[in-house]
Design an enzyme around this catalytic site. Structure first.
Site, PDB file in Angstrom:
ATOM      1  N   ARG A   1       0.837  -1.195   0.000  1.00 24.58           N
ATOM      2  CA  ARG A   1       0.000   0.000   0.000  1.00 24.58           C
ATOM      3  C   ARG A   1       0.873   1.246   0.000  1.00 24.58           C
ATOM      4  NH1 ARG A   1       1.135   2.085   4.354  1.00 24.58           N
ATOM      5  NH2 ARG A   1       0.121   3.944   3.545  1.00 24.58           N
ATOM      6  N   GLY A   2       0.168   2.396  -0.135  1.00 20.80           N
ATOM      7  CA  GLY A   2       0.872   3.666  -0.314  1.00 20.80           C
ATOM      8  C   GLY A   2       0.929   3.898  -1.817  1.00 20.80           C
ATOM      9  N   ALA A   3       0.435   5.055  -2.243  1.00 22.07           N
ATOM     10  CA  ALA A   3       0.229   5.273  -3.683  1.00 22.07           C
ATOM     11  C   ALA A   3       1.501   5.080  -4.514  1.00 22.07           C
ATOM     12  CB  ALA A   3      -0.338   6.672  -3.889  1.00 22.07           C
ATOM     13  N   GLY A   4       2.628   5.570  -4.024  1.00 22.15           N
ATOM     14  CA  GLY A   4       3.873   5.424  -4.772  1.00 22.15           C
ATOM     15  C   GLY A   4       4.323   3.978  -4.808  1.00 22.15           C
TER      16      GLY A   4
ATOM     17  N   ARG B   1      -7.189  -1.618  -7.324  1.00 23.13           N
ATOM     18  CA  ARG B   1      -7.714  -0.557  -6.439  1.00 23.13           C
ATOM     19  C   ARG B   1      -8.027   0.643  -7.334  1.00 23.13           C
ATOM     20  NH1 ARG B   1      -4.506   0.946  -1.139  1.00 23.13           N
ATOM     21  NH2 ARG B   1      -6.521   1.821  -0.543  1.00 23.13           N
TER      22      ARG B   1
ATOM     23  N   CYS C   1      -2.141   9.490   8.266  1.00 25.82           N
ATOM     24  CA  CYS C   1      -1.904   8.239   7.531  1.00 25.82           C
ATOM     25  C   CYS C   1      -0.410   7.941   7.412  1.00 25.82           C
ATOM     26  CB  CYS C   1      -2.584   8.249   6.174  1.00 25.82           C
ATOM     27  SG  CYS C   1      -2.740   6.581   5.469  1.00 25.82           S
TER      28      CYS C   1
ATOM     29  N   ASP D   1      -2.990  10.454  -2.899  1.00 26.39           N
ATOM     30  CA  ASP D   1      -3.213   9.314  -3.793  1.00 26.39           C
ATOM     31  C   ASP D   1      -3.530   9.798  -5.188  1.00 26.39           C
ATOM     32  OD1 ASP D   1      -3.998   8.379  -0.919  1.00 26.39           O
ATOM     33  OD2 ASP D   1      -3.530   6.566  -2.063  1.00 26.39           O
TER      34      ASP D   1
ATOM     35  N   ASN E   1      -6.763  12.037  -0.686  1.00 27.65           N
ATOM     36  CA  ASN E   1      -5.835  11.331   0.207  1.00 27.65           C
ATOM     37  C   ASN E   1      -6.654  10.560   1.235  1.00 27.65           C
ATOM     38  OD1 ASN E   1      -3.064  10.753   0.991  1.00 27.65           O
ATOM     39  ND2 ASN E   1      -3.436  11.987   2.798  1.00 27.65           N
ATOM     40  N   LYS E   2      -5.973   9.845   2.090  1.00 27.06           N
ATOM     41  CA  LYS E   2      -6.610   8.965   3.076  1.00 27.06           C
ATOM     42  C   LYS E   2      -7.767   9.647   3.798  1.00 27.06           C
ATOM     43  CE  LYS E   2      -5.705   5.567   3.553  1.00 27.06           C
ATOM     44  NZ  LYS E   2      -6.334   4.442   2.856  1.00 27.06           N
TER      45      LYS E   2
ATOM     46  N   LYS F   1       1.046  11.510  -9.598  1.00 25.48           N
ATOM     47  CA  LYS F   1      -0.226  11.421  -8.865  1.00 25.48           C
ATOM     48  C   LYS F   1      -1.256  12.421  -9.407  1.00 25.48           C
ATOM     49  CE  LYS F   1       1.961   9.318  -4.936  1.00 25.48           C
ATOM     50  NZ  LYS F   1       2.695   9.551  -3.705  1.00 25.48           N
TER      51      LYS F   1
HETATM   52  P1  RI2 Z   1       2.838   7.706  -0.622  1.00 26.17           P
HETATM   53  C1  RI2 Z   1      -1.907   5.957   0.959  1.00 26.17           C
HETATM   54  O1  RI2 Z   1      -3.013   5.240   0.541  1.00 26.17           O
HETATM   55  C2  RI2 Z   1      -2.251   7.078   1.916  1.00 26.17           C
HETATM   56  O2  RI2 Z   1      -3.478   7.696   1.609  1.00 26.17           O
HETATM   57  C3  RI2 Z   1      -1.078   7.989   1.684  1.00 26.17           C
HETATM   58  O3  RI2 Z   1      -1.288   9.296   2.162  1.00 26.17           O
HETATM   59  C4  RI2 Z   1      -0.982   7.941   0.163  1.00 26.17           C
HETATM   60  O4  RI2 Z   1      -1.238   6.566  -0.158  1.00 26.17           O
HETATM   61  C5  RI2 Z   1       0.295   8.382  -0.446  1.00 26.17           C
HETATM   62  O5  RI2 Z   1       1.355   7.560  -0.013  1.00 26.17           O
HETATM   63  P2  RI2 Z   1      -3.258   3.697   1.010  1.00 26.17           P
HETATM   64  O6  RI2 Z   1      -2.580   2.833  -0.031  1.00 26.17           O
HETATM   65  O7  RI2 Z   1       2.738   7.415  -2.097  1.00 26.17           O
HETATM   66  O8  RI2 Z   1      -2.732   3.526   2.392  1.00 26.17           O
HETATM   67  O9  RI2 Z   1       3.288   9.103  -0.354  1.00 26.17           O
HETATM   68  O10 RI2 Z   1      -4.759   3.529   0.948  1.00 26.17           O
HETATM   69  O11 RI2 Z   1       3.615   6.665   0.125  1.00 26.17           O
END
Ligand code: RI2
Length: 314
Positions: free
Chosen positions: A22-25, A65, A135, A204, A214-215, A240
């Site tokens: 997880r995390g968009a990047g 997703r 988050c 995101d 975002n979250k 993004k």
């Molecule tokens: P980075 C996450 O989504 C959070 O919402 C976080 O703020 C966003 O991605 C960006 O994260 P999730 O995958 O790319 O937890 O900066 O639903 O790491």
């Protein structure tokens, strides 16, 4: 044409869907890395069959997703590289190498972008600041960690981020770095906001009008910050930015399982209770002071200019 995907591709799909990755990047990099492996999974009969296979694999991964735009943007980079390679008249082996290299480049640039965001964003953190983050964003944490490595002294509030508590991860990462961090419930954000100088969050997806997805809870934090005159900084890579929003499309908000909010056993006992579990919300541009990208700092209203430059739109 029906396409048989490799077990590793199916596993990546499942890891993203279940939020193991997880995390968009990070999920964009995972999808691109998985597509790279998929390139060599089959001895394709022709360039066309290879192109079709990668396109289908990309579509499949995109459906894991719906919200983080980094995912389709990363995948599109790979799918487009297949078309580009075909236009360059590469033979099948050369094409596969070309696509594989494009994947490596995307991953490398994504990591570099997060580092650059940290360097740029850290300039906006000053000694004595109190920061609040929501988050768990690698880009937002890059800003905070870089400022700390530069020797700045500050405190951080990390909201726990219900329902999946990614804020605990943030608190752990910061504490492991030696940063002064306090975990608070999401509902305590307003109580402590008067102590907060700067809010730093990730994204995101960013709409071309500068609104940030975002979250869930981010827009509440931003609204409270505005009320308290605390600055709101968003740290996000340019992949993004959602090109579709330029054409009027809205960013889909993922609705996740009710059992992330309350246990199944409890909900089964109370069948009249409905649960809604949106994973993200939208923070309007007027609640954001600036967006830190690897290309520099932009006011949210400037994102349209950045988008036009990146996508060469007149
Ligand atoms: P980075 C996450 O989504 C959070 O919402 C976080 O703020 C966003 O991605 C960006 O994260 P999730 O995958 O790319 O937890 O900066 O639903 O790491």
């Amino acid at each position: 044409m029906s396409v048989e995907f490799s077990p590793q591709l199916k596993q990546t799909f499942e890891d993203i869907r279940s939020m193991k990755v997880r995390g968009a990047g990070r999920l964009a990099r995972a999808a691109v890395a998985s597509l790279k492996e998929e390139v060599f999974y089959v001895n394709d009969e022709s360039v066309d069959k290879f192109a079709m296979r990668i396109q289908k694999a990309g579509e499949y991964l995109k459906s894991s997703r719906p919200t983080a735009v980094s995912l389709p943007n990363g995948i599109n980079t790979i799918v487009k590289s297949v078309q580009k390679g075909i236009q360059m008249k590469l033979d099948l082996d050369q094409l596969k190498e070309f696509v594989s290299k494009t994947a490596d480049d995307f991953i490398q640039k994504s990591i570099e972008a997060q580092k650059k965001i940290g360097e740029i964003g850290a300039k906006r953190i000053t000694n004595g600041d109190t920061i609040l983050t929501h988050c768990n964003s690698q880009s937002a944490l890059s800003v905070i960690k870089t400022a700390f490595k530069e020797g700045k002294s500050f405190k951080v509030f990390a909201t726990e981020t219900r329902p999946r508590y990614q804020g605990r991860l943030t608190a752990k990462w910061l504490a492991d770095e030696g940063i002064d961090v306090t975990l608070i419930t999401d509902g305590a954000a307003r109580l402590y906001m008067r102590k907060v100088d700067k809010v730093v969050v990730g994204a995101d997806a960013i709409a071309v009008n500068g609104a940030v997805v975002n979250k869930i809870g981010t827009s509440t934090v931003a609204a409270i910050a505005k009320e308290s005159r605390s600055r709101v900084m968003v740290a996000a890579e340019t992949y993004k930015i959602s090109p579709q929003t330029y054409f009027g499309e809205l960013i889909e908000i993922e609705i996740r399982s009710p059992y992330e909010v309350a246990p199944k056993g409890w909900l089964d006992k109370h069948p009249k209770i409905k649960v809604l579990n949106p994973a993200f919300d939208v923070t309007p541009p007027e609640y954001i002071d600036f967006i830190i990208t690897e290309k520099g700092i932009y006011p949210p209203q400037g994102i349209i200019m950045l988008f036009k430059e990146l996508y060469e739109v007149q």
